[in-house]
Design a protein around this motif. Structure first.
Motif, PDB file in Angstrom:
ATOM      1  N   PRO A  50       3.155 -56.986 -90.547  1.00  0.00           N
ATOM      2  CA  PRO A  50       4.342 -56.852 -89.932  1.00  0.00           C
ATOM      3  C   PRO A  50       4.970 -58.032 -89.264  1.00  0.00           C
ATOM      4  O   PRO A  50       5.917 -58.300 -88.866  1.00  0.00           O
ATOM      5  N   VAL A  51       3.919 -59.099 -89.098  1.00  0.00           N
ATOM      6  CA  VAL A  51       4.059 -60.287 -88.509  1.00  0.00           C
ATOM      7  C   VAL A  51       4.413 -61.733 -89.223  1.00  0.00           C
ATOM      8  O   VAL A  51       3.262 -61.732 -90.104  1.00  0.00           O
ATOM      9  N   SER A  52       5.275 -62.370 -89.177  1.00  0.00           N
ATOM     10  CA  SER A  52       5.482 -63.418 -89.856  1.00  0.00           C
ATOM     11  C   SER A  52       5.597 -64.794 -88.964  1.00  0.00           C
ATOM     12  O   SER A  52       6.034 -64.804 -88.108  1.00  0.00           O
ATOM     13  N   VAL A  53       4.326 -65.706 -89.078  1.00  0.00           N
ATOM     14  CA  VAL A  53       4.221 -66.971 -88.221  1.00  0.00           C
ATOM     15  C   VAL A  53       4.846 -68.064 -89.052  1.00  0.00           C
ATOM     16  O   VAL A  53       4.178 -68.650 -89.738  1.00  0.00           O
ATOM     17  N   ILE A  54       5.893 -68.390 -88.537  1.00  0.00           N
ATOM     18  CA  ILE A  54       6.807 -69.498 -89.218  1.00  0.00           C
ATOM     19  C   ILE A  54       6.649 -70.878 -88.162  1.00  0.00           C
ATOM     20  O   ILE A  54       6.736 -70.926 -87.206  1.00  0.00           O
ATOM     21  N   PRO A  55       6.489 -71.941 -89.105  1.00  0.00           N
ATOM     22  CA  PRO A  55       6.280 -73.145 -88.458  1.00  0.00           C
ATOM     23  C   PRO A  55       7.926 -73.573 -87.817  1.00  0.00           C
ATOM     24  O   PRO A  55       8.709 -73.065 -88.459  1.00  0.00           O
ATOM     25  N   LYS A  56       7.642 -74.140 -86.759  1.00  0.00           N
ATOM     26  CA  LYS A  56       8.891 -74.409 -85.882  1.00  0.00           C
ATOM     27  C   LYS A  56       9.730 -75.785 -86.816  1.00  0.00           C
ATOM     28  O   LYS A  56       8.745 -76.788 -86.951  1.00  0.00           O
ATOM     29  N   MET A  57      10.787 -75.689 -87.610  1.00  0.00           N
ATOM     30  CA  MET A  57      11.385 -76.487 -88.653  1.00  0.00           C
ATOM     31  C   MET A  57      12.724 -76.283 -88.623  1.00  0.00           C
ATOM     32  O   MET A  57      13.479 -75.389 -88.449  1.00  0.00           O
ATOM     33  N   VAL A  58      13.212 -77.699 -88.740  1.00  0.00           N
ATOM     34  CA  VAL A  58      14.573 -77.776 -88.913  1.00  0.00           C
ATOM     35  C   VAL A  58      14.876 -77.917 -90.383  1.00  0.00           C
ATOM     36  O   VAL A  58      14.246 -78.810 -90.985  1.00  0.00           O
ATOM     37  N   SER A  59      15.580 -77.368 -91.070  1.00  0.00           N
ATOM     38  CA  SER A  59      15.839 -77.617 -92.283  1.00  0.00           C
ATOM     39  C   SER A  59      17.625 -77.472 -92.831  1.00  0.00           C
ATOM     40  O   SER A  59      18.160 -77.276 -91.868  1.00  0.00           O
ATOM     41  N   GLN A  60      17.753 -77.961 -93.967  1.00  0.00           N
ATOM     42  CA  GLN A  60      19.174 -78.049 -94.213  1.00  0.00           C
ATOM     43  C   GLN A  60      19.428 -77.367 -95.667  1.00  0.00           C
ATOM     44  O   GLN A  60      19.571 -78.004 -96.710  1.00  0.00           O
ATOM     45  N   PRO A  61      19.197 -76.019 -95.953  1.00  0.00           N
ATOM     46  CA  PRO A  61      19.123 -75.498 -97.173  1.00  0.00           C
ATOM     47  C   PRO A  61      20.271 -75.615 -98.021  1.00  0.00           C
ATOM     48  O   PRO A  61      21.307 -75.508 -97.662  1.00  0.00           O
ATOM     49  N   ARG A  95      17.246 -94.768-107.209  1.00  0.00           N
ATOM     50  CA  ARG A  95      17.068 -93.849-106.093  1.00  0.00           C
ATOM     51  C   ARG A  95      18.767 -93.719-105.913  1.00  0.00           C
ATOM     52  O   ARG A  95      19.427 -94.362-105.195  1.00  0.00           O
ATOM     53  N   VAL A  96      19.172 -92.382-106.201  1.00  0.00           N
ATOM     54  CA  VAL A  96      20.505 -92.037-105.810  1.00  0.00           C
ATOM     55  C   VAL A  96      20.725 -91.308-104.445  1.00  0.00           C
ATOM     56  O   VAL A  96      19.850 -91.310-103.636  1.00  0.00           O
ATOM     57  N   ALA A  97      21.951 -91.037-103.832  1.00  0.00           N
ATOM     58  CA  ALA A  97      22.355 -90.537-102.821  1.00  0.00           C
ATOM     59  C   ALA A  97      21.442 -89.266-102.505  1.00  0.00           C
ATOM     60  O   ALA A  97      21.424 -88.361-103.238  1.00  0.00           O
ATOM     61  N   ASP A  98      20.928 -88.809-101.306  1.00  0.00           N
ATOM     62  CA  ASP A  98      20.360 -87.643-101.108  1.00  0.00           C
ATOM     63  C   ASP A  98      21.396 -86.531-101.037  1.00  0.00           C
ATOM     64  O   ASP A  98      22.496 -86.491-100.898  1.00  0.00           O
ATOM     65  N   LEU A  99      20.730 -85.155-101.468  1.00  0.00           N
ATOM     66  CA  LEU A  99      21.337 -84.161-101.452  1.00  0.00           C
ATOM     67  C   LEU A  99      21.092 -83.025-100.483  1.00  0.00           C
ATOM     68  O   LEU A  99      19.978 -82.578-100.561  1.00  0.00           O
ATOM     69  N   GLY A 100      21.886 -82.497 -99.593  1.00  0.00           N
ATOM     70  CA  GLY A 100      21.500 -81.594 -98.695  1.00  0.00           C
ATOM     71  C   GLY A 100      22.486 -80.688 -98.584  1.00  0.00           C
ATOM     72  O   GLY A 100      23.619 -80.509 -99.067  1.00  0.00           O
ATOM     73  N   GLY A 101      22.151 -79.306 -98.042  1.00  0.00           N
ATOM     74  CA  GLY A 101      23.150 -78.149 -97.689  1.00  0.00           C
ATOM     75  C   GLY A 101      23.977 -78.513 -96.637  1.00  0.00           C
ATOM     76  O   GLY A 101      24.144 -79.776 -96.032  1.00  0.00           O
ATOM     77  N   PRO A 102      24.959 -77.583 -96.614  1.00  0.00           N
ATOM     78  CA  PRO A 102      26.287 -78.052 -95.707  1.00  0.00           C
ATOM     79  C   PRO A 102      25.785 -77.661 -94.392  1.00  0.00           C
ATOM     80  O   PRO A 102      26.735 -78.321 -93.355  1.00  0.00           O
ATOM     81  N   ARG A 103      24.588 -77.467 -93.829  1.00  0.00           N
ATOM     82  CA  ARG A 103      24.509 -77.213 -92.390  1.00  0.00           C
ATOM     83  C   ARG A 103      22.990 -77.089 -92.060  1.00  0.00           C
ATOM     84  O   ARG A 103      22.166 -76.707 -93.005  1.00  0.00           O
ATOM     85  N   ASP A 105      24.892 -86.785 -99.605  1.00  0.00           N
ATOM     86  CA  ASP A 105      26.003 -85.718-100.216  1.00  0.00           C
ATOM     87  C   ASP A 105      25.625 -84.481 -99.790  1.00  0.00           C
ATOM     88  O   ASP A 105      24.307 -84.351 -99.388  1.00  0.00           O
ATOM     89  N   HIS A 106      26.542 -83.692 -99.725  1.00  0.00           N
ATOM     90  CA  HIS A 106      26.130 -82.189 -99.349  1.00  0.00           C
ATOM     91  C   HIS A 106      26.815 -81.316-100.118  1.00  0.00           C
ATOM     92  O   HIS A 106      27.706 -81.334-100.929  1.00  0.00           O
ATOM     93  N   GLY A 107      25.970 -80.050-100.303  1.00  0.00           N
ATOM     94  CA  GLY A 107      26.568 -78.757-100.965  1.00  0.00           C
ATOM     95  C   GLY A 107      27.656 -78.081-100.289  1.00  0.00           C
ATOM     96  O   GLY A 107      27.694 -78.554 -99.237  1.00  0.00           O
ATOM     97  N   ARG A 108      28.010 -77.024-101.057  1.00  0.00           N
ATOM     98  CA  ARG A 108      28.952 -76.073-100.299  1.00  0.00           C
ATOM     99  C   ARG A 108      28.574 -74.855-100.037  1.00  0.00           C
ATOM    100  O   ARG A 108      29.040 -74.346 -98.816  1.00  0.00           O
ATOM    101  N   GLN A 109      27.363 -74.200-100.425  1.00  0.00           N
ATOM    102  CA  GLN A 109      27.222 -72.884-100.188  1.00  0.00           C
ATOM    103  C   GLN A 109      26.102 -72.853 -98.961  1.00  0.00           C
ATOM    104  O   GLN A 109      25.001 -73.383 -99.077  1.00  0.00           O
TER     105      GLN A 109
END
Length: 248
Positions: free
Chosen positions: A147-158, A179-187, A233-237
Motif C-alpha cells: 500500500p506504500v508508494s515511494v515517489i521521488p521528489k520531482m517537479v514535472s510539467q506533464p 532542434r525545434v522548440a521544446d514542448l511542455g504541458g500547461p502547468r 511551446d505548451h500544450g492545452r490539456q
C-alpha cells in the motif's frame, strides 16, 4: 506521405499512428509485433521501403544508464543505417526536456540518441517534450510496495501524449528543422501530488511518500531542470483534465 513509426505501439506511438492515419498518411509500424526488431535491425530494410519520414518514439523500461544507452545507441544506429540505404531524407526523434543538464539514469540513453542523430548523416528534427500524463501511473507502478508508494521528489510539467503526437506529425509534414522548440504541458506539478490524485481517480487507497533522490540526478528532478523554459511551446490539456477524461 508514408511514415515509418519506431515504437508505434507505445504510449505516444499509438497516438502518432492514429494522428497520422487521421491525416490520411500511410503508416508502417516498426515494432516486434510487426516483424521488426529495432535493437538488432532485423526486418528494418523491408519495412522502410518507400517511406518518406522515420519517426522514432521507441523507448525502454529501465533506470540503468548503461542499459538505456545500449538500447538507444543500437536502435538509433540501426534506424539511421537503414534510412541511408533506403534513401530516406528525414529522421524525426522524440527526446526529453532538460536531458543535457541531467545526463543520468534513463536520460543518459536519450543524450546518446541525440548525439547519434546529429552526427548520423540523415537530415533530422529533434523534438524534446516533458513527461506525459501517464507518467503518474508508470512511476506509481514502479515505486509501490504493497500500500506504500515511494515517489521521488520531482517537479514535472506533464503533457498529453496526443498533443505530442500532433506536434510530431506537424513536424513530419515539414522539412527537417534540427532542434525545434521544446514542448511542455500547461502547468508544473509535483509528481507525488500527481500520484495521489491518480490513485484517488482509480479508487485505490495507500500512502504516498515523497523522498528526495540524492546526487545530481535528484537535484535535477527537484530544481526545475526537467521543465520547459519561457521560450518553449505548451500544450492545452492539464493533468486533472486528463484524469477526468480517463474516467469518462
Amino acid at each position: 506521405m508514408k511514415l515509418a513509426v519506431a515504437g508505434g505501439t507505445g504510449i505516444v506511438g499509438t497516438h502518432v499512428v492514429q494522428v497520422a492515419r487521421e491525416r490520411e498518411h500511410e503508416v508502417v509500424v516498426l515494432s516486434r509485433s510487426a516483424g521488426v526488431d529495432l535493437v538488432t535491425g532485423s526486418g528494418l530494410s523491408d519495412a522502410l521501403d518507400g517511406a518518406d519520414v522515420v519517426i522514432d518514439v521507441a523507448s525502454t523500461q529501465t533506470i540503468s544508464a548503461e542499459e538505456s544507452t545500449t538500447f538507444f545507441a543500437a536502435v538509433t544506429r540501426n534506424l539511421l543505417a537503414a534510412e541511408i540505404e533506403a534513401g530516406i531524407g528525414h529522421h524525426l526523434a522524440l527526446s526529453i526536456v532538460g536531458i543535457d543538464k541531467a545526463p543520468h539514469s534513463y536520460y543518459a540513453g536519450k543524450v546518446e540518441q541525440e548525439r547519434l542523430v546529429r552526427a548520423g548523416g540523415v537530415p533530422w528534427t529533434i523534438l524534446r517534450a516533458t513527461q506525459f500524463h501517464e507518467f503518474a501511473a508508470q512511476i506509481r507502478a514502479q515505486s509501490s510496495f504493497g500500500p506504500v508508494s515511494v515517489i521521488p521528489k520531482m517537479v514535472s510539467q506533464p503533457i498529453a501524449a496526443r498533443e505530442v503526437a500532433e506536434r510530431l506529425i506537424d513536424l513530419a509534414e515539414q522539412s527537417p528543422a534540427g532542434r525545434v522548440a521544446d514542448l511542455g504541458g500547461p502547468r508544473e506539478e509535483r509528481v507525488a501530488d500527481m500520484v495521489r490524485r491518480y490513485a484517488r481517480a482509480i479508487g485505490t487507497r495507500g500512502i504516498v511518500l515523497e523522498v528526495p533522490i540524492p546526487g545530481a540526478y535528484g537535484r535535477a528532478m527537484r530544481n526545475g531542470t526537467l521543465v520547459t523554459s519561457p521560450d518553449s511551446d505548451h500544450g492545452r490539456q492539464t493533468f486533472d483534465q486528463w484524469l477526468a477524461a480517463q474516467g469518462s
